[in-house]
Design an enzyme around this catalytic site. Structure first.
Site, mmCIF file in Angstrom:
data_model
loop_
_atom_site.group_PDB
_atom_site.id
_atom_site.type_symbol
_atom_site.label_atom_id
_atom_site.label_comp_id
_atom_site.label_asym_id
_atom_site.label_seq_id
_atom_site.Cartn_x
_atom_site.Cartn_y
_atom_site.Cartn_z
ATOM 1 C CD GLU A 10 8.432 9.703 36.603
ATOM 2 O OE1 GLU A 10 7.402 9.719 35.916
ATOM 3 O OE2 GLU A 10 9.321 10.496 35.995
ATOM 4 C CG LEU A 12 10.006 5.384 34.221
ATOM 5 C CD1 LEU A 12 11.231 5.747 33.305
ATOM 6 C CD2 LEU A 12 8.821 6.559 33.921
ATOM 7 C CG ASP A 112 25.306 7.850 27.567
ATOM 8 O OD1 ASP A 112 25.709 7.637 26.457
ATOM 9 O OD2 ASP A 112 25.324 7.151 28.603
#
Length: 222
Positions: A10, A12, A112
């Site tokens: 995606e 961003l 993470d």
């Protein structure tokens, strides 16, 4: 074509600003997603950074998962962090006792979550990323990315946010407003972050093994 692989991400549109309070809230909401079999692990093994991260086989208890797939795995990669075999047995048993002190649900976690894997992005009113124009009712939302995902104790995500900075008091207020952390999470934080420091020793060497040994001393004194 044959022999080719593709990965699609995606897009961003990162920007400044954004609410760390909302970031904390949204993380807690994500953590309410539970594993499909009510066990700990993931349907595939993955990596944390460049280090292989085992998630299989699934484990029925969190203590078994952490001992086998996290602490035990990382000790093998670091030559037992310089510990004797006897001390490794003591550390693993002490760790098992600590993580068994509560009964977490198998939450979907990032895995993470340091400060470099969170940010804020501008999205349009329909929820899709936009080009940065403010004329379409766009808003700024928190995002997390580059995960090492599995189903585990949600405290492991929150613990890592303390390691390298980047999260302020608003983040923790937002998280606890949505889903308060359980008693004893401060002690478990050290256990969970030892995994990441040992991984940094695998990846980078240097001072991380010394830091890991200091954390092991803390754990053994609990």
């Amino acid at each position: 074509s044959r022999g080719c692989s593709f990965v699609v991400f995606e897009y961003l549109y990162f920007c400044g600003g954004g609410s760390q309070y909302e970031l904390g809230q949204q993380l807690a909401k994500m953590h309410r997603s539970q594993s499909p079999n009510n066990q700990f692990g993931f349907h595939v093994d993955n990596t944390i950074g460049a280090t292989p991260q085992p998630n299989l086989p699934w484990k029925e208890t969190w203590a078994d998962f952490w001992d086998t797939h996290r602490l035990g795995h990382m000790l093998k990669l670091t030559n037992n962090a310089g510990l004797s075999n006897e001390d490794v047995v003591k550390l693993r048993q002490k760790t098992r006792d600590i993580v068994s002190s509560h009964n977490p649900q198998p939450s979907l976690i990032h895995g993470d979550l340091w400060g470099g894997n969170k940010g804020f992005a501008k999205v349009s009113s329909d929820g899709t990323s936009n080009s940065g124009s403010d004329s379409d009712g766009s808003k700024v939302v928190p995002v997390i990315f580059d995960p090492a995902t599995y189903y585990g104790d949600r405290e492991a995500d929150v613990a890592m946010t303390y390691l390298f900075g980047g999260f302020n008091g608003d983040f923790y207020d937002g998280y606890n407003a949505e889903w308060p952390l359980e008693s004893g999470h401060e002690q478990r934080r050290i256990v969970y972050n030892l995994y990441h420091i040992l991984n940094h020793d695998v990846l980078f060497g240097g001072m991380y093994l010394r830091q890991a040994k200091g954390m092991i001393d803390q754990i053994m004194r609990m």
